[in-house]
Design a protein around this motif. Structure first.
Motif, PDB file in Angstrom:
ATOM      1  N   TRP A  86       0.857  -1.175   0.000  1.00 50.55           N
ATOM      2  CA  TRP A  86       0.000   0.000   0.000  1.00 50.55           C
ATOM      3  C   TRP A  86       0.894   1.226   0.000  1.00 50.55           C
ATOM      4  O   TRP A  86       2.004   1.205   0.530  1.00 50.55           O
ATOM      5  N   GLY A  87       0.391   2.262  -0.625  1.00 47.44           N
ATOM      6  CA  GLY A  87       1.157   3.497  -0.674  1.00 47.44           C
ATOM      7  C   GLY A  87       0.225   4.692  -0.651  1.00 47.44           C
ATOM      8  O   GLY A  87      -0.832   4.675  -1.288  1.00 47.44           O
ATOM      9  N   LEU A  88       0.590   5.697   0.148  1.00 48.45           N
ATOM     10  CA  LEU A  88      -0.221   6.906   0.266  1.00 48.45           C
ATOM     11  C   LEU A  88       0.646   8.109  -0.097  1.00 48.45           C
ATOM     12  O   LEU A  88       1.830   8.145   0.238  1.00 48.45           O
ATOM     13  N   PHE A 114     -10.100  14.663  -3.565  1.00 49.35           N
ATOM     14  CA  PHE A 114      -9.927  16.096  -3.311  1.00 49.35           C
ATOM     15  C   PHE A 114      -8.793  16.311  -2.312  1.00 49.35           C
ATOM     16  O   PHE A 114      -8.574  15.498  -1.414  1.00 49.35           O
ATOM     17  N   GLY A 115      -8.136  17.439  -2.491  1.00 49.76           N
ATOM     18  CA  GLY A 115      -6.988  17.728  -1.629  1.00 49.76           C
ATOM     19  C   GLY A 115      -5.750  17.032  -2.126  1.00 49.76           C
ATOM     20  O   GLY A 115      -4.719  17.051  -1.468  1.00 49.76           O
ATOM     21  N   GLY A 116      -5.854  16.385  -3.300  1.00 50.70           N
ATOM     22  CA  GLY A 116      -4.695  15.714  -3.897  1.00 50.70           C
ATOM     23  C   GLY A 116      -4.299  14.424  -3.214  1.00 50.70           C
ATOM     24  O   GLY A 116      -3.143  13.994  -3.307  1.00 50.70           O
ATOM     25  N   ILE A 117      -5.252  13.779  -2.539  1.00 48.72           N
ATOM     26  CA  ILE A 117      -4.922  12.571  -1.764  1.00 48.72           C
ATOM     27  C   ILE A 117      -4.930  11.337  -2.673  1.00 48.72           C
ATOM     28  O   ILE A 117      -5.930  11.035  -3.327  1.00 48.72           O
ATOM     29  N   ASN A 118      -3.822  10.625  -2.698  1.00 49.50           N
ATOM     30  CA  ASN A 118      -3.689   9.414  -3.525  1.00 49.50           C
ATOM     31  C   ASN A 118      -3.461   8.192  -2.645  1.00 49.50           C
ATOM     32  O   ASN A 118      -2.782   8.275  -1.622  1.00 49.50           O
ATOM     33  N   ALA A 119      -4.022   7.074  -3.073  1.00 46.32           N
ATOM     34  CA  ALA A 119      -3.804   5.825  -2.343  1.00 46.32           C
ATOM     35  C   ALA A 119      -3.762   4.675  -3.336  1.00 46.32           C
ATOM     36  O   ALA A 119      -4.537   4.646  -4.307  1.00 46.32           O
ATOM     37  N   ALA A 120      -2.839   3.754  -3.100  1.00 38.68           N
ATOM     38  CA  ALA A 120      -2.701   2.590  -3.975  1.00 38.68           C
ATOM     39  C   ALA A 120      -2.578   1.331  -3.125  1.00 38.68           C
ATOM     40  O   ALA A 120      -1.911   1.355  -2.086  1.00 38.68           O
ATOM     41  N   VAL A 121      -3.242   0.263  -3.544  1.00 37.10           N
ATOM     42  CA  VAL A 121      -3.080  -1.019  -2.850  1.00 37.10           C
ATOM     43  C   VAL A 121      -2.733  -2.105  -3.860  1.00 37.10           C
ATOM     44  O   VAL A 121      -3.175  -2.064  -5.012  1.00 37.10           O
ATOM     45  N   LEU A 122      -1.944  -3.065  -3.416  1.00 41.87           N
ATOM     46  CA  LEU A 122      -1.577  -4.219  -4.238  1.00 41.87           C
ATOM     47  C   LEU A 122      -2.137  -5.478  -3.587  1.00 41.87           C
ATOM     48  O   LEU A 122      -1.915  -5.715  -2.391  1.00 41.87           O
ATOM     49  N   LEU A 123      -2.842  -6.252  -4.376  1.00 40.84           N
ATOM     50  CA  LEU A 123      -3.490  -7.463  -3.869  1.00 40.84           C
ATOM     51  C   LEU A 123      -2.955  -8.666  -4.630  1.00 40.84           C
ATOM     52  O   LEU A 123      -2.814  -8.618  -5.855  1.00 40.84           O
ATOM     53  N   GLN A 124      -2.691  -9.719  -3.885  1.00 39.27           N
ATOM     54  CA  GLN A 124      -2.151 -10.933  -4.500  1.00 39.27           C
ATOM     55  C   GLN A 124      -3.157 -12.069  -4.358  1.00 39.27           C
ATOM     56  O   GLN A 124      -3.770 -12.241  -3.302  1.00 39.27           O
ATOM     57  N   GLY A 125      -3.299 -12.841  -5.414  1.00 34.09           N
ATOM     58  CA  GLY A 125      -4.258 -13.953  -5.390  1.00 34.09           C
ATOM     59  C   GLY A 125      -3.684 -15.180  -4.739  1.00 34.09           C
ATOM     60  O   GLY A 125      -2.499 -15.262  -4.484  1.00 34.09           O
TER      61      GLY A 125
END
Lengths: 205, 369
Positions: free
Chosen positions: B223-225, B358-369
């Protein structure tokens, strides 16, 4: 394969600086600044004159009250931690925050204005403050903080809980600093947590 | 400790259940239609993806009506830590107070909703996480941090948001709504469609899941914020902020990017968001990946979006196929070779899901099967 420099539970984390503002006074912990002010716009002017703000905050007059206070608070805290910032240089610093009301008062102001105006149109400039993260985001934009940003709350949340969460984020990332903000209307505080072991400060465990 | 996902469910405008949403997505259906919940004649759009059967004139809020069937009678132990992701929660409490002078607007504070959800499932510890339209993905990252650091070994992430006059009027004032329904990554896209949804994901440490004999449905490996630090309502044009979040997720997962098989994009259908995302993807990945948005089908479900999309991403991992991007007719030049209005197959075991708010907030998640 990329090597992760994070997940380091052994990182030593210190409080590098801190600031507070109440309804009449403000101060910092490391540089021992102590001052008083009449209203939040006066405080902003004063902090600009004292070079606590290194450059003017764009559209400050349009901000809601909590956003204005949060920006003043972060300026004081970064200064207290000796962290400089520039207009064109982003820094990997996170900012997380809490307060007791979330965006409830901003929500009321936005919707009341919409109702008074006949429910036909609303004001975008009020709508953008209807998120609990908006004051933190205004601070992130001005001070160029591109690390994690979020709002965390519960009725029984403590500031120490927030500090613990911030430490967890620092330890799980390659960031050097994170700001922990409590921005209630009546009182606010901001701590700068850092993983820099060489910086003199108070250990927060 | 590794965070694994052991249970999930959701309700969207397609109805209750993951399969219902998944099947509708695969067949290219949209749940966006004319909205009758309140008068929309003065707004930029009259359409949204609303859940049928929700009652507006009852004491129970829309989000609680969504959450109760999902969470009642679930096996969730009392020592689980609850993380609630929402942007506006029970906003109709404020609406009623100001429109009808009924009740106290301060009860719309999401902390009251948090206590209701706590009582519903019987857990003792909880927080609300709010990060605009990245709330749910941020909450998933937060949950991942709690488990991987050993501070918690069971975290329930609940996400919800409803369609309200409050939110609808706001997006309309920003001129962010597409009159005809969202068309993510289309060259003629003109904005988003609002949707509503609720869902949950139950995460455990791999150790606890094994001890309790719970099947791992997926693993949250990264995960990355990040924040754009640029503008309150518009994303930074070059996608640099989102790229940072993706890179942070990849670093945390300690994987090579080549192992990622597909991308569940934020894909709102606004001009700037979709363009920004494509720039971010192209800056991170050397080769194109099957990429899709579900928001032309489910609408933009705001604080719930990341959770719904993470579940759909897990479903896509099971079948190694991404759904068509509903609403897409003429693929924007920037998205060609990545996004399609047809299903796309992939053969990797990791998927990426991203949000930007809004506010430029980014979030990424990586999921593995």
């Amino acid at each position: 394969m990329p090597r992760c420099c994070c997940k380091d539970k052994a990182k030593s984390i210190i409080v590098k600086g801190a600031a507070w503002i109440n309804q009449a006074n403000y101060g910092t912990t490391e540089k021992k600044i102590l001052g008083s002010y009449n209203n939040i716009d006066d405080l902003y002017v004063k902090l600009k004159q004292e070079k606590v703000f290194l450059f003017p905050v764009k559209n400050f007059a349009r901000f809601d009250f909590v956003s204005k206070m949060t920006c003043c608070l972060v300026a004081l805290a970064l200064g207290d931690a000796n962290i400089a910032y520039q207009k064109d240089c982003k820094q990997n610093i996170g900012i997380i925050g809490t307060n007791s009301q979330g965006a409830v008062e901003a929500n009321r102001e936005y919707f009341k204005d919409y109702v008074v105006n006949g429910r036909k149109s609303s004001r975008a400039n009020l709508f953008i403050y209807t998120l609990a993260t908006s004051p933190l985001a205004e601070a992130a934009i001005h001070f160029k903080l591109h690390g994690p940003l979020f709002y965390e709350s519960s009725f029984d949340i403590s500031f120490s809980r927030l500090l613990q969460d911030a430490k967890g984020i620092l330890r799980g990332s390659d960031m050097q600093n994170i700001l922990v903000v409590e921005n209630d209307q009546e009182k606010s505080a901001c701590f700068v947590l850092s993983v820099d072991e060489s910086v003199k400060g108070v250990s927060c465990g | 400790m590794r965070p694994v996902i052991v249970d999930y469910d959701m309700v969207t405008a397609f109805g209750r259940g993951v399969n219902l949403c998944w099947e509708n997505l695969l067949s290219g259906q949209t749940a966006i239609k004319r909205l009758s919940r309140f008068n929309t004649q003065n707004f930029q759009s009259q359409s949204a993806a609303a859940i049928e059967g929700l009652k507006v004139d009852t004491d129970e809020s829309l989000v609680m009506q969504m959450l109760k069937p999902l969470l009642e009678n679930r096996v969730i132990t009392q020592d689980s830590f609850l993380v609630l992701a929402t942007t506006t929660g029970e906003i109709e409490i404020l609406e009623r107070a100001l429109l009808n002078n009924q009740g106290d607007y301060k009860k719309s504070n999401p902390n009251y909703l948090l206590d209701k959800v706590k009582d519903l499932i019987g857990v003792k510890s909880a927080v609300t996480i709010s990060a605009a339209c990245s709330s749910a993905n941020t909450a998933l990252g937060f949950a991942g941090s709690l488990i991987s650091s050993g501070r918690q070994d069971c975290v329930l992430v609940v996400a919800c948001d409803s369609i309200s006059e409050f939110v609808f009027s706001g997006f309309s004032s920003l001129m962010a709504l597409d009159k005809t329904g969202a068309r993510p990554f289309d060259e003629n896209r003109a904005g988003l469609s609002i949707g509503e949804a609720a869902g949950f994901i139950l995460l455990m440490s791999a150790e606890r899941a094994k001890k309790e004999k719970r099947n791992s449905l997926s693993e949250l490996i990264g995960w990355g914020l990040s924040n754009d630090a640029n503008h309150m309502t518009g994303p930074i044009r070059d996608g640099g902020g989102l790229a940072l979040a993706i890179e942070a997720a990849v670093m945390r997962a300690e994987i090579q990017k080549e192992r990622i098989g597909s991308i569940c994009a934020h894909g709102t259908g606004t001009l700037y968001n979709d363009s920004m995302e494509m720039k971010a993807f192209k800056s991170v990945f050397e080769n194109s990946l099957p990429t899709y948005s579900i928001k032309g089908a489910t609408g933009h479900t705001m604080g719930a979006a990341g959770l719904i999309e993470a579940i759909i991403a897990i479903e896509s991992l099971k079948e190694k196929v991404v759904p068509p991007t509903v609403g897409l007719r003429d693929v924007d030049d920037e998205a060609k070779g990545w996004v399609s209005n047809k299903t796309q197959k992939f053969d990797k075991d990791i998927v990426l899901s991203v949000n930007a708010g809004f506010g430029g907030i980014n979030a990424a998640v990586l999921l593995q099967g």
